[in-house]
Motif scaffolding. Sequence first.
Motif, mmCIF file in Angstrom:
data_model
loop_
_atom_site.group_PDB
_atom_site.id
_atom_site.type_symbol
_atom_site.label_atom_id
_atom_site.label_comp_id
_atom_site.label_asym_id
_atom_site.label_seq_id
_atom_site.Cartn_x
_atom_site.Cartn_y
_atom_site.Cartn_z
ATOM 1 N N ARG A 41 -59.142 -17.903 24.050
ATOM 2 C CA ARG A 41 -59.523 -18.738 25.660
ATOM 3 C C ARG A 41 -60.445 -19.825 25.605
ATOM 4 O O ARG A 41 -61.379 -19.591 26.771
ATOM 5 C CB ARG A 41 -60.124 -17.025 26.085
ATOM 6 N N GLY A 42 -59.830 -20.615 24.709
ATOM 7 C CA GLY A 42 -60.651 -21.567 25.369
ATOM 8 C C GLY A 42 -61.930 -21.800 24.164
ATOM 9 O O GLY A 42 -62.712 -22.621 24.466
ATOM 10 N N THR A 43 -62.407 -20.637 24.182
ATOM 11 C CA THR A 43 -63.978 -20.794 22.867
ATOM 12 C C THR A 43 -63.617 -20.646 21.628
ATOM 13 O O THR A 43 -62.630 -19.997 20.898
ATOM 14 C CB THR A 43 -65.060 -19.156 23.667
ATOM 15 N N PRO A 44 -64.169 -21.960 20.811
ATOM 16 C CA PRO A 44 -64.063 -22.030 19.210
ATOM 17 C C PRO A 44 -64.360 -21.009 18.508
ATOM 18 O O PRO A 44 -65.066 -20.353 18.851
ATOM 19 C CB PRO A 44 -65.118 -22.993 19.091
ATOM 20 N N ALA A 45 -63.044 -20.661 17.516
ATOM 21 C CA ALA A 45 -63.501 -19.598 16.896
ATOM 22 C C ALA A 45 -64.992 -19.297 16.080
ATOM 23 O O ALA A 45 -65.375 -20.694 15.839
ATOM 24 C CB ALA A 45 -62.681 -19.354 15.594
ATOM 25 N N THR A 46 -65.572 -18.709 16.438
ATOM 26 C CA THR A 46 -67.209 -18.831 15.149
ATOM 27 C C THR A 46 -66.803 -19.492 14.067
ATOM 28 O O THR A 46 -67.873 -20.362 13.528
ATOM 29 C CB THR A 46 -67.900 -17.479 14.789
ATOM 30 N N SER A 47 -65.799 -19.202 13.517
ATOM 31 C CA SER A 47 -65.297 -20.183 11.984
ATOM 32 C C SER A 47 -63.958 -19.631 11.963
ATOM 33 O O SER A 47 -63.201 -18.539 12.382
ATOM 34 C CB SER A 47 -66.261 -19.737 10.983
ATOM 35 N N PHE A 48 -63.224 -20.461 10.954
ATOM 36 C CA PHE A 48 -61.988 -20.348 10.397
ATOM 37 C C PHE A 48 -61.854 -21.204 9.034
ATOM 38 O O PHE A 48 -62.169 -21.971 9.284
ATOM 39 C CB PHE A 48 -60.882 -20.766 11.796
ATOM 40 N N THR A 49 -60.722 -20.449 8.760
ATOM 41 C CA THR A 49 -60.033 -21.060 7.114
ATOM 42 C C THR A 49 -58.432 -20.601 7.030
ATOM 43 O O THR A 49 -58.116 -19.861 8.101
ATOM 44 C CB THR A 49 -60.832 -19.810 6.146
ATOM 45 N N VAL A 50 -58.477 -21.781 7.044
ATOM 46 C CA VAL A 50 -56.336 -21.986 6.819
ATOM 47 C C VAL A 50 -56.557 -21.707 4.887
ATOM 48 O O VAL A 50 -56.350 -22.243 4.872
ATOM 49 C CB VAL A 50 -56.217 -23.896 6.614
ATOM 50 N N ASN A 51 -55.842 -20.715 5.370
ATOM 51 C CA ASN A 51 -55.093 -19.676 4.427
ATOM 52 C C ASN A 51 -53.800 -20.879 3.544
ATOM 53 O O ASN A 51 -53.537 -20.589 2.285
ATOM 54 C CB ASN A 51 -55.530 -18.762 4.470
ATOM 55 N N SER A 52 -52.989 -21.445 4.792
ATOM 56 C CA SER A 52 -51.637 -21.067 4.503
ATOM 57 C C SER A 52 -51.309 -22.309 5.442
ATOM 58 O O SER A 52 -51.608 -21.693 6.315
ATOM 59 C CB SER A 52 -50.387 -20.628 3.327
ATOM 60 N N ALA A 53 -49.619 -22.380 5.872
ATOM 61 C CA ALA A 53 -49.257 -23.137 6.878
ATOM 62 C C ALA A 53 -49.136 -22.210 7.449
ATOM 63 O O ALA A 53 -48.647 -21.975 9.035
ATOM 64 C CB ALA A 53 -47.804 -23.821 6.039
ATOM 65 N N THR A 54 -49.074 -20.256 6.909
ATOM 66 C CA THR A 54 -48.978 -19.193 8.140
ATOM 67 C C THR A 54 -49.395 -18.166 8.307
ATOM 68 O O THR A 54 -49.347 -17.429 9.004
ATOM 69 C CB THR A 54 -47.369 -18.593 7.377
ATOM 70 N N GLN A 55 -50.454 -19.533 7.635
ATOM 71 C CA GLN A 55 -52.061 -18.087 7.615
ATOM 72 C C GLN A 55 -53.278 -18.649 8.494
ATOM 73 O O GLN A 55 -52.895 -19.511 7.352
ATOM 74 C CB GLN A 55 -51.958 -16.774 6.611
ATOM 75 N N ILE A 56 -54.272 -18.157 8.927
ATOM 76 C CA ILE A 56 -55.458 -18.250 9.251
ATOM 77 C C ILE A 56 -56.561 -17.064 9.446
ATOM 78 O O ILE A 56 -56.435 -16.226 9.843
ATOM 79 C CB ILE A 56 -56.039 -19.292 10.341
ATOM 80 N N THR A 57 -57.082 -17.302 8.605
ATOM 81 C CA THR A 57 -58.715 -16.494 9.475
ATOM 82 C C THR A 57 -59.475 -16.847 10.423
ATOM 83 O O THR A 57 -59.950 -17.875 9.922
ATOM 84 C CB THR A 57 -59.016 -15.604 7.770
ATOM 85 N N ALA A 58 -59.873 -16.075 10.935
ATOM 86 C CA ALA A 58 -60.846 -16.615 11.690
ATOM 87 C C ALA A 58 -61.815 -15.656 12.465
ATOM 88 O O ALA A 58 -62.062 -14.490 11.849
ATOM 89 C CB ALA A 58 -60.254 -17.098 13.138
ATOM 90 N N THR A 59 -62.738 -15.798 12.748
ATOM 91 C CA THR A 59 -63.804 -15.141 13.279
ATOM 92 C C THR A 59 -63.965 -15.251 14.696
ATOM 93 O O THR A 59 -64.043 -16.672 15.282
ATOM 94 C CB THR A 59 -65.586 -15.504 12.345
ATOM 95 N N THR A 60 -63.637 -14.105 15.487
ATOM 96 C CA THR A 60 -64.046 -14.054 17.220
ATOM 97 C C THR A 60 -65.707 -14.741 17.372
ATOM 98 O O THR A 60 -66.303 -14.316 17.205
ATOM 99 C CB THR A 60 -63.349 -12.723 17.609
ATOM 100 N N PRO A 61 -65.424 -15.350 18.534
ATOM 101 C CA PRO A 61 -66.754 -15.976 19.509
ATOM 102 C C PRO A 61 -66.534 -14.269 20.332
ATOM 103 O O PRO A 61 -66.189 -13.923 20.912
ATOM 104 C CB PRO A 61 -66.458 -17.308 19.977
ATOM 105 N N PRO A 62 -68.106 -14.941 20.787
ATOM 106 C CA PRO A 62 -68.880 -13.580 21.926
ATOM 107 C C PRO A 62 -67.925 -14.607 23.004
ATOM 108 O O PRO A 62 -67.165 -15.576 23.684
ATOM 109 C CB PRO A 62 -69.728 -14.244 22.537
ATOM 110 N N ASN A 63 -67.078 -13.104 24.177
ATOM 111 C CA ASN A 63 -66.149 -13.383 24.703
ATOM 112 C C ASN A 63 -66.781 -12.454 26.110
ATOM 113 O O ASN A 63 -66.537 -11.211 26.259
ATOM 114 C CB ASN A 63 -64.806 -13.707 24.843
ATOM 115 N N THR A 64 -66.031 -12.743 27.129
ATOM 116 C CA THR A 64 -66.029 -11.363 28.318
ATOM 117 C C THR A 64 -64.366 -10.198 27.793
ATOM 118 O O THR A 64 -63.766 -10.528 27.284
ATOM 119 C CB THR A 64 -65.652 -12.041 30.047
#
Length: 426
Positions: free
Chosen positions: A206-229
């Motif tokens: 929702r427009g808030t950057p992920a706390t962190s993220f890693t591009v695993n491949s062209a088809t997968q990313i692992t991201a940590t959600t930021p706080p949000n409403t």
Amino acid sequence: MAAPVVSSVTPVQGPASGGTTVVVTGSDFTGALAVRFGVKSATSFTVNSSTQITAVTPSGTGAVNVTVTTSQGTSSQQVTFTYVTVAVPTLTGLAPNQGPTSGGTTVTLTGTNLTGATAVSFGGTPAASFTVNSATQITATAPANTAGAASVTVTTAAGTSNSLTFTYLAVPAVTGLAPNQGPTSGGTTVTLTGTNLTGATAASFRGTPATSFTVNSATQITATTPPNTPGAAPVTVTTAAGTSNPNNPQAYFYYAARPALTAAVPPSGSAAGGTSVTLPGTDLLNATAVRFDGVAALSFTVDSATQITAVTPPHAAGTTSVTVTTPGGTSDPVGYVYLASPALSALAPDRGPASAVTVVTLTGTNLATATDVRFDTTSASFTVVSPTQITTVAPTGAAGPVPVRVTTPAGTSNPVTYTRVAAPVI
């Protein structure tokens, strides 16, 4: 008719190899038979009007006079075109060297001999626009193209440069999230699946950057959600090709509010477990666990966002903490009391007249929360004196022994015997 007159040529110079398109301006060009650069005839020419001819230069060297011949003669004016030795352009760098298939990327080309560039090409498609900044730099706008590698070249009067690769990238797409819900406090590790994710520069909730993220491949990313409403949050990925579609319903992460409990009804039950307890509260949907002092309920049903019904597990007598866990987190606890089952050890007197009521004292354990005293199947009035003593009134009834039991929220006690005695007959 007069002999032709040549007054100017544009441009006034070009490479020794020839091939420069030159506009010759003057008068009386109608019916021109020849255009010469020095002693050599133009490779080709077109009479545009009586005052203009377009001609293509042959090869040559140095400064040469440009003449036009018609049936009335040959021009005699000294209007020169200079052949110059021009080096073929070379490219040494592109910045950036990738962009979206939609085009529009501003690319800086560096190299040598770029002055006088007449074309910049991306995979054979002309640049949307370009500006020659200097002999060593051109700024070009990439045209639209298909995804993949495109050869970039610069053309001048001296020829076409070597090629460098500009990679057209397809816009990324997010097609799935796992898990797709978590607490508003953030911190959930989410696997984003999709396409064209390589080179991601941002992942947003929702427009808030992920706390962190890693591009695993062209088809997968692992991201940590930021706080949000609370609520549904579109998840997007941004690469050099652009930002994924935020309106894809498969790419929404649901931020769940933390659950809250307000009570446990009833507030107590048997230590043996099996009591059905209603837990009112808020934000209880999608509950994943109900625990009594950390022990999972035997079963539970989410009745609504504001109520759960759970069956208590066995537990030692005493006060316990009840919590509910949802994707939004774990609630603060509410209290629930486990009660030991009542037990009777004696009653006094243990007999009385069948035709009259008798006050009887029951002794035992865990009697404080008594809800019922029965002589066989008949309820009797009673008073709880202490956790170990109840005073009750034995009802009248048929002569003979009857079982006496005490019931509490923890269950029903063992029976003790009270004997109704028939009145003597004379």
